[in-house]
Structures are given as C-alpha cells and as structure tokens.
Design a protein around this motif. Structure first.
Motif, PDB file in Angstrom:
ATOM      1  N   ARG A  48       0.887  -1.133  -0.029  1.00 60.07           N
ATOM      2  CA  ARG A  48       0.036  -0.049  -0.032  1.00 60.07           C
ATOM      3  C   ARG A  48       1.087   1.263  -0.042  1.00 60.07           C
ATOM      4  O   ARG A  48       0.670   2.191  -0.624  1.00 60.07           O
ATOM      5  CB  ARG A  48      -1.112  -0.021   1.302  1.00 60.07           C
ATOM      6  N   GLN A  51       1.980   2.169  -3.571  1.00 55.91           N
ATOM      7  CA  GLN A  51       1.002   2.491  -4.319  1.00 55.91           C
ATOM      8  C   GLN A  51       1.254   4.050  -4.847  1.00 55.91           C
ATOM      9  O   GLN A  51       1.653   4.754  -4.266  1.00 55.91           O
ATOM     10  CB  GLN A  51      -0.554   2.678  -3.838  1.00 55.91           C
ATOM     11  N   PRO A  53      -0.874   6.866  -7.867  1.00 51.06           N
ATOM     12  CA  PRO A  53      -2.003   6.852  -8.862  1.00 51.06           C
ATOM     13  C   PRO A  53      -1.755   6.086 -10.013  1.00 51.06           C
ATOM     14  O   PRO A  53      -2.697   5.625 -10.654  1.00 51.06           O
ATOM     15  CB  PRO A  53      -1.900   8.552  -9.037  1.00 51.06           C
ATOM     16  N   ARG A  55      -0.025   3.050 -10.236  1.00 51.77           N
ATOM     17  CA  ARG A  55       0.341   1.883  -9.580  1.00 51.77           C
ATOM     18  C   ARG A  55      -0.577   1.247  -8.657  1.00 51.77           C
ATOM     19  O   ARG A  55      -0.894   1.757  -7.506  1.00 51.77           O
ATOM     20  CB  ARG A  55       1.932   1.919  -8.936  1.00 51.77           C
ATOM     21  N   GLU A  56      -1.384   0.156  -9.144  1.00 54.04           N
ATOM     22  CA  GLU A  56      -2.457  -0.365  -8.544  1.00 54.04           C
ATOM     23  C   GLU A  56      -1.958  -1.476  -7.975  1.00 54.04           C
ATOM     24  O   GLU A  56      -1.037  -2.364  -7.889  1.00 54.04           O
ATOM     25  CB  GLU A  56      -3.650  -0.723  -9.363  1.00 54.04           C
ATOM     26  N   ARG A  58      -4.360  -4.648  -6.417  1.00 52.73           N
ATOM     27  CA  ARG A  58      -5.517  -5.365  -6.633  1.00 52.73           C
ATOM     28  C   ARG A  58      -5.543  -6.381  -5.650  1.00 52.73           C
ATOM     29  O   ARG A  58      -4.879  -7.419  -5.513  1.00 52.73           O
ATOM     30  CB  ARG A  58      -5.605  -5.997  -8.051  1.00 52.73           C
ATOM     31  N   TRP A  64      -2.731 -10.295  -3.283  1.00 53.37           N
ATOM     32  CA  TRP A  64      -2.634  -9.251  -3.531  1.00 53.37           C
ATOM     33  C   TRP A  64      -1.519  -9.092  -4.784  1.00 53.37           C
ATOM     34  O   TRP A  64      -0.605  -9.226  -4.846  1.00 53.37           O
ATOM     35  CB  TRP A  64      -2.605  -8.109  -2.593  1.00 53.37           C
ATOM     36  N   HIS A  67       0.726  -3.994  -9.741  1.00 47.56           N
ATOM     37  CA  HIS A  67       0.891  -3.810 -10.907  1.00 47.56           C
ATOM     38  C   HIS A  67       0.888  -2.104 -11.134  1.00 47.56           C
ATOM     39  O   HIS A  67       0.423  -1.539 -10.814  1.00 47.56           O
ATOM     40  CB  HIS A  67      -0.329  -4.483 -11.660  1.00 47.56           C
ATOM     41  N   ASP A  68       2.206  -2.282 -12.052  1.00 49.30           N
ATOM     42  CA  ASP A  68       2.402  -0.879 -12.610  1.00 49.30           C
ATOM     43  C   ASP A  68       2.396  -1.014 -13.983  1.00 49.30           C
ATOM     44  O   ASP A  68       3.239  -1.589 -14.869  1.00 49.30           O
ATOM     45  CB  ASP A  68       3.898  -0.537 -12.376  1.00 49.30           C
TER      46      ASP A  68
END
Length: 320
Positions: A48, A51, A53, A55-56, A58, A64, A67-68
């Motif tokens: 977290r 992360q 904006p 790079r998510e 999920r 988990w 992903h970039d």
C-alpha cells in the motif's frame, strides 16, 4: 552539529517507554517474532505504501497483485502473500491462472510468499519445482524497542560530526506538506530528487538506465501525502537517503541507502534514526522495514536500533 532542514516536533512520550515490547502476537522468541497475521499485515502495508496514482494494488481474494502499467520492473509487478489450495491439482490450477494473468499484463510472473504462515506451507518449494527462480530474499523487521531512540540519534550525530567536522553534515527533508516543499520550485525539487536517486543507484548498484525511473519514483513519493524522504549530505555531497511511508496503520521505512564511499562513517545509521524519529512522530501502531537476507550488517544495525525479525526470510520468485 548536524544542520537539519524541515520541521520536526518533539518525540511522543512512548520514546521513553519500557525497553522491550512483546505485543506482536502470542509468541516472541528472543529477537524473532512468530506471528503469521503480523507477517501478512506488514507485506500488505508495504504494498500500500508503494501505490501511486498509476500503480495499483488489486485484491485477488487469495492474495494481492501490485501492478504498474507503465514500468515492467518486476519489483513493481508482483503477487503478494498468496493463499492457495493445499492439494496438488488445486494448486497447479491456480498457478496456471496466475501465470496467465501475468501474461495478459505483459509482465514476468513474480510471486512473493510470506515469511511466515504461507498457504500451503511449502509454497516456495512448489514454485521452485515449477520453474520459478529466487531473485533474492528479504527479512521483515518490526520495531519493538522505542526506548532510547533520541539518545542513539544524538550519539550517532556526535560520531558523524567527529568524523567529518562540525557543520559538514546537513539533512534535508522533502514531503508534500513540508515548508521547503511548498516554497521550492518544481525544478529545485527535481534536482533534490535527482540527488536522492543518485544515492540510491550508487548504494544498491542500480543500472544507470534505471536512474530516471528512480528519480521519478522519488518525485512521486515526495508529491503524495504520507510519503517522505530525507537526504544526508557531507560537505554538500549527497551521501545517504531514507524513505518513510506513513498512514493510520503505521510507517514503512525503505530506500535506506548509503553511497559506498560514506559507509562505516555513521551517516547511514543517522539517516535511519532520523527517519525512525519521523515515523514515531507520525504515529500508528507499527514501524517496519525489510532487509536483504544476506545483509548481516544491516540486520545487526536494525536490531541495535530496536527492530526484531519477523519469521524467516521470504524469497522473491520469478518465472523467466
């Protein structure tokens, strides 16, 4: 004297708490903590913290995925703390699904099992048997001893000042809310980020083609709430750096690096202690970091600063 930039308040009262806390789970053995829930929380909090904006993170239900879409570097594209079926058929089926998922994202399959409490327990062995290769391993460490942080920092400042001379060492901080950040123009912040990226590349042996990506990652950190970095300079030359990502769950410390020519001088320990003090000021129940499993000097330093190892080293497994 160490010249410091960026505002910092007075450390909270828990800095003078009892020397050793054992509030992480039900089993603390010496300097190692065996708490599977804590191990899972730490790796999720790290993800977290990473992360952006773009790079998510999920939630797949049984793990988990970080992903970039704009950066294929495996570190930014990994499956974290998977919990898969114990039976061979179910495990293999889920592995095939995950490999297909990574292929659909045009990324190399990268899986990081837990240091403690993996499901199944032999997750790493099964992945190696399927062709995954360990690209390294990390030890998770969590702060358990907050007493004496200020005293250790003062002693380290004195050691550094004695080595380089009074007034030779300066510390600057950058984050989205600091006075320097609000007053400084974008070009100045970019130059600050370039200095920090240069330290990271030199400290960790990063290829020069990744230098711009490192600089952009530093800028992304110091431009979003909760993420901050500090840079130690010796006679104006960038020497050591450290990063902190904080939220209500606590702080994750990372990117703690010292350029080779400044090692064993105390500047790395100073950067760590200063970012640790900042994390204590930020609050939250947990302060943690990771160190390479073969970095014994780093582990010993962090233990001296009040950290304890959580579980066993966790491998980074990549399918090439």
């Amino acid at each position: 004297m160490i010249l410091q930039g960026g505002g910092r308040g007075v450390l909270p009262r828990h800095d003078t708490a009892t020397p050793r806390r054992s509030s992480y789970g039900s089993s603390v053995a010496g300097d190692r903590i065996f708490d599977p829930d804590l191990a899972r929380r730490l790796v999720l909090h790290e993800a977290r913290a990473q992360q952006t904006p773009a790079r998510e993170l999920r939630d797949l239900g049984d793990g988990w995925l970080l992903h970039d879409p704009s950066d294929a570097e495996p570190f930014w594209n990994r499956l974290i703390a998977p919990r898969w079926p114990e039976d061979s058929a179910g495990f293999d089926r889920r592995l095939d699904e995950v490999i297909t998922l990574f292929a659909s994202l045009a990324r190399l399959p990268h899986i990081r099992p837990l240091s403690l409490g993996s499901e199944p327990a032999d997750m790493a062995q099964r992945l190696r048997a399927a062709g995954f290769v360990a690209m390294g391993a990390e030890r998770r460490m969590v702060l358990v001893d907050v007493a004496g942080v200020s005293e250790r920092r003062a002693a380290t400042e004195a050691r550094v000042a004695a080595t380089f001379g009074s007034g030779s060492v300066s510390v600057s901080r950058e984050d989205v809310g600091s006075e320097p950040a609000r007053e400084r123009r974008w070009g100045d912040r970019r130059r600050w980020a370039a200095d920090a990226a240069m330290v990271l590349a030199d400290a960790f042996g990063v290829d020069s083609i990744r230098l711009l990506a490192l600089e952009n990652d530093v800028l992304a950190c110091i431009s979003r709430p909760g993420c901050a970095m500090l840079l130690v300079r010796v006679d104006g030359e960038p020497a050591a750096v450290a990063r902190r990502a904080s939220n209500e769950e606590g702080s994750y410390l990372s990117s703690i690096g010292t350029r080779p020519r400044f090692r064993r001088s105390g500047v790395g320990a100073l950067a760590t202690l200063l970012v640790l003090e900042d994390a204590l000021l930020a609050g939250g129940p947990t302060i943690h970091l990771a160190v390479e499993a073969d970095n014994e000097a780093g582990r010993l330093l962090y233990e001296h600063l009040g950290f304890a190892v959580v579980g066993d080293p966790a491998p980074d497994l990549l399918l090439r």
